[in-house]
Design an enzyme around this catalytic site. Structure first.
Site, PDB file in Angstrom:
ATOM      1  N   ASN A   1       0.806  -1.229   0.000  1.00 18.34           N
ATOM      2  CA  ASN A   1       0.000   0.000   0.000  1.00 18.34           C
ATOM      3  C   ASN A   1       0.836   1.275   0.000  1.00 18.34           C
ATOM      4  OD1 ASN A   1      -2.463   1.757   0.891  1.00 18.34           O
ATOM      5  ND2 ASN A   1      -0.962   2.039   2.523  1.00 18.34           N
TER       6      ASN A   1
ATOM      7  N   SER B   1      -3.943   2.598  -9.122  1.00 20.47           N
ATOM      8  CA  SER B   1      -4.762   3.818  -9.071  1.00 20.47           C
ATOM      9  C   SER B   1      -5.539   3.932 -10.380  1.00 20.47           C
ATOM     10  CB  SER B   1      -3.859   5.051  -8.932  1.00 20.47           C
ATOM     11  OG  SER B   1      -4.602   6.230  -9.181  1.00 20.47           O
TER      12      SER B   1
ATOM     13  N   LYS C   1       2.046   3.372 -11.117  1.00 23.75           N
ATOM     14  CA  LYS C   1       0.750   2.718 -10.897  1.00 23.75           C
ATOM     15  C   LYS C   1       0.366   1.821 -12.085  1.00 23.75           C
ATOM     16  CE  LYS C   1       0.289   4.241  -6.797  1.00 23.75           C
ATOM     17  NZ  LYS C   1       0.406   3.296  -5.675  1.00 23.75           N
TER      18      LYS C   1
ATOM     19  N   ILE D   1      -9.894   9.113  -3.038  1.00 24.52           N
ATOM     20  CA  ILE D   1     -10.143   8.695  -1.657  1.00 24.52           C
ATOM     21  C   ILE D   1      -9.638   9.777  -0.710  1.00 24.52           C
ATOM     22  CG2 ILE D   1      -9.828   6.831   0.035  1.00 24.52           C
ATOM     23  CD1 ILE D   1     -11.116   5.913  -2.653  1.00 24.52           C
TER      24      ILE D   1
ATOM     25  N   TYR E   1       4.277   9.187 -11.074  1.00 24.91           N
ATOM     26  CA  TYR E   1       3.258   8.434 -10.334  1.00 24.91           C
ATOM     27  C   TYR E   1       2.493   7.469 -11.252  1.00 24.91           C
ATOM     28  CZ  TYR E   1      -0.675   7.719  -7.056  1.00 24.91           C
ATOM     29  OH  TYR E   1      -1.629   7.179  -6.227  1.00 24.91           O
TER      30      TYR E   1
HETATM   31  P1  NAP Z   1      -1.035   8.469   2.409  1.00 23.39           P
HETATM   32  O1  NAP Z   1      -2.122   8.927   3.312  1.00 23.39           O
HETATM   33  O2  NAP Z   1      -0.065   9.468   1.904  1.00 23.39           O
HETATM   34  O3  NAP Z   1      -0.240   7.282   3.130  1.00 23.39           O
HETATM   35  C1  NAP Z   1       0.858   6.680   2.521  1.00 23.39           C
HETATM   36  C2  NAP Z   1       1.618   5.905   3.552  1.00 23.39           C
HETATM   37  O4  NAP Z   1       2.789   5.335   2.927  1.00 23.39           O
HETATM   38  C3  NAP Z   1       2.105   6.775   4.705  1.00 23.39           C
HETATM   39  O5  NAP Z   1       1.831   6.115   5.916  1.00 23.39           O
HETATM   40  C4  NAP Z   1       3.592   6.878   4.448  1.00 23.39           C
HETATM   41  O6  NAP Z   1       4.395   6.969   5.597  1.00 23.39           O
HETATM   42  C5  NAP Z   1       3.891   5.537   3.802  1.00 23.39           C
HETATM   43  N1  NAP Z   1       5.168   5.564   3.111  1.00 23.39           N
HETATM   44  C6  NAP Z   1       5.645   6.490   2.244  1.00 23.39           C
HETATM   45  N2  NAP Z   1       6.881   6.177   1.856  1.00 23.39           N
HETATM   46  C7  NAP Z   1       7.211   5.022   2.480  1.00 23.39           C
HETATM   47  C8  NAP Z   1       8.365   4.189   2.479  1.00 23.39           C
HETATM   48  N3  NAP Z   1       9.442   4.493   1.751  1.00 23.39           N
HETATM   49  N4  NAP Z   1       8.349   3.062   3.235  1.00 23.39           N
HETATM   50  C9  NAP Z   1       7.275   2.755   3.990  1.00 23.39           C
HETATM   51  N5  NAP Z   1       6.148   3.495   4.040  1.00 23.39           N
HETATM   52  C10 NAP Z   1       6.133   4.623   3.286  1.00 23.39           C
HETATM   53  O7  NAP Z   1      -1.614   7.715   1.130  1.00 23.39           O
HETATM   54  P2  NAP Z   1      -3.064   7.050   0.857  1.00 23.39           P
HETATM   55  O8  NAP Z   1      -3.918   8.094   0.250  1.00 23.39           O
HETATM   56  O9  NAP Z   1      -3.519   6.319   2.056  1.00 23.39           O
HETATM   57  O10 NAP Z   1      -2.676   6.031  -0.311  1.00 23.39           O
HETATM   58  C11 NAP Z   1      -2.307   4.690  -0.072  1.00 23.39           C
HETATM   59  C12 NAP Z   1      -2.008   4.015  -1.397  1.00 23.39           C
HETATM   60  O11 NAP Z   1      -3.141   4.110  -2.256  1.00 23.39           O
HETATM   61  C13 NAP Z   1      -0.851   4.662  -2.161  1.00 23.39           C
HETATM   62  O12 NAP Z   1      -0.105   3.675  -2.822  1.00 23.39           O
HETATM   63  C14 NAP Z   1      -1.550   5.560  -3.156  1.00 23.39           C
HETATM   64  O13 NAP Z   1      -0.766   5.791  -4.292  1.00 23.39           O
HETATM   65  C15 NAP Z   1      -2.795   4.730  -3.473  1.00 23.39           C
HETATM   66  N6  NAP Z   1      -3.909   5.547  -3.976  1.00 23.39           N
HETATM   67  C16 NAP Z   1      -4.472   6.529  -3.215  1.00 23.39           C
HETATM   68  C17 NAP Z   1      -5.521   7.268  -3.747  1.00 23.39           C
HETATM   69  C18 NAP Z   1      -6.196   8.376  -2.964  1.00 23.39           C
HETATM   70  O14 NAP Z   1      -7.077   9.051  -3.538  1.00 23.39           O
HETATM   71  N7  NAP Z   1      -5.874   8.601  -1.715  1.00 23.39           N
HETATM   72  C19 NAP Z   1      -5.977   7.024  -5.040  1.00 23.39           C
HETATM   73  C20 NAP Z   1      -5.374   6.021  -5.776  1.00 23.39           C
HETATM   74  C21 NAP Z   1      -4.345   5.277  -5.235  1.00 23.39           C
HETATM   75  P3  NAP Z   1       4.934   8.375   6.164  1.00 23.39           P
HETATM   76  O15 NAP Z   1       3.810   8.927   6.930  1.00 23.39           O
HETATM   77  O16 NAP Z   1       6.074   7.963   7.035  1.00 23.39           O
HETATM   78  O17 NAP Z   1       5.347   9.196   4.989  1.00 23.39           O
END
Ligand code: NAP
Length: 245
Positions: free
Chosen positions: A88, A140, A157, A186, A153
């Site tokens: 994730n 994504s 993806k 999201i 990005y």
């Molecule tokens: P988020 O709130 O930014 O959370 C991402 C998490 O990944 C954070 O806890 C972050 O930790 C951790 N992380 C970043 N770099 C890391 C590393 N090198 N090693 C370990 N952990 C790391 O993101 P989210 O919105 O929940 O998204 C989760 C996933 O879904 C991602 O892959 C994102 O691309 C995908 N996604 C999200 C959306 C959306 O609309 N939100 C849409 C499509 C896909 P830190 O806090 O330490 O930085």
């Protein structure tokens, strides 16, 4: 709690917050033991403490081979196996092609693509020993239609979808299923910094007329990880309110 994931040893990368944290909560409700595999120690430990005795924090940087290797060694020692891996963790570092620096391109590749490869590499070795496992990858909707300012990005993806299909073929003989989830818009910290106007406009684009919640994605991961999905392999599930229709 319906115990659909009873005693499943589950590692969720980037589960200190956002979708990862929501998924950890759901999996614990369903009976799993969840490893909060998080980069930031304070966030990761706090989340594990808040989610209770079935949440366990391990610090990891998914982009570093030594760090990923150490995490799976610790898991082997502590739990003996891994049943479910959710790749994730992901980051954004947006800019248009003309302004995108090589470091900016590379960092997103390192976390979102190399990180998924590294975690799956080590997890699948442990899964092979037990003859079963589930790998779920975060893609994504932008992998389907591209997005302005997201060369790095979108490359990752889309790459995740490709790797999902390769591993679904390669690992099936070892009893390991591999699928991807492609979330739409999201509400998490990743998207929280967008201007209000853009947030509203994006919500309007969704046929269901709302942004998704972390629980929408957690429910999809839960289904795909459970035995109810035992004949689903190599699939990309859009969870996006119909954006990609
Ligand atoms: P988020 O709130 O930014 O959370 C991402 C998490 O990944 C954070 O806890 C972050 O930790 C951790 N992380 C970043 N770099 C890391 C590393 N090198 N090693 C370990 N952990 C790391 O993101 P989210 O919105 O929940 O998204 C989760 C996933 O879904 C991602 O892959 C994102 O691309 C995908 N996604 C999200 C959306 C959306 O609309 N939100 C849409 C499509 C896909 P830190 O806090 O330490 O930085």
């Amino acid at each position: 709690m319906s115990n659909r994931l009873k005693n499943k040893i589950t590692v969720i990368t980037g589960s200190g917050r956002g979708i990862g944290r929501g998924t950890a909560e759901k999996f614990i409700q369903e009976g799993a033991q969840v490893i909060i595999a998080e980069f930031d120690e304070t966030t990761g430990q706090k989340t594990a403490d808040e989610l209770g005795e079935n949440a366990h924090f391990i610090q990891v940087d998914v982009s570093q081979e030594s760090s990923v290797k150490a995490m799976f060694s610790q898991m082997k020692e502590q739990f003996g196996r891994v049943d479910i891996l959710i790749n994730n963790a992901g980051i954004l570092m947006d800019s248009t092609l003309a302004k995108m620096e090589v470091d900016q391109f590379q960092r997103v590749i390192d976390v979102n693509l190399k990180g998924v490869y590294l975690c799956t590499r080590f997890a699948s070795e442990m899964m092979k020993e037990s003859g079963s496992g589930v790998v779920l990858n975060a893609s994504s909707v932008v992998a389907h239609y591209g997005n302005f300012g997201q060369t790095n990005y979108v490359a990752t993806k889309t790459g995740v979808i490709g790797m999902t299909k390769v591993w679904a073929r390669e690992l099936a003989k070892d009893g390991i299923r591999v699928n991807a989830v492609a979330p739409g818009f999201i509400q998490t910290e990743m998207t929280a910094n967008m201007p209000e106007k853009i947030i509203t406009m994006m919500g309007e684009k969704v046929p269901l007329k709302r942004w998704g919640h972390t629980s929408d994605i957690a429910n999809a991961y839960c289904f795909l990880a459970s035995d109810e999905a035992s004949y689903i392999n190599g699939h990309v599930l859009n969870v996006d309110g119909g954006v990609v229709v």
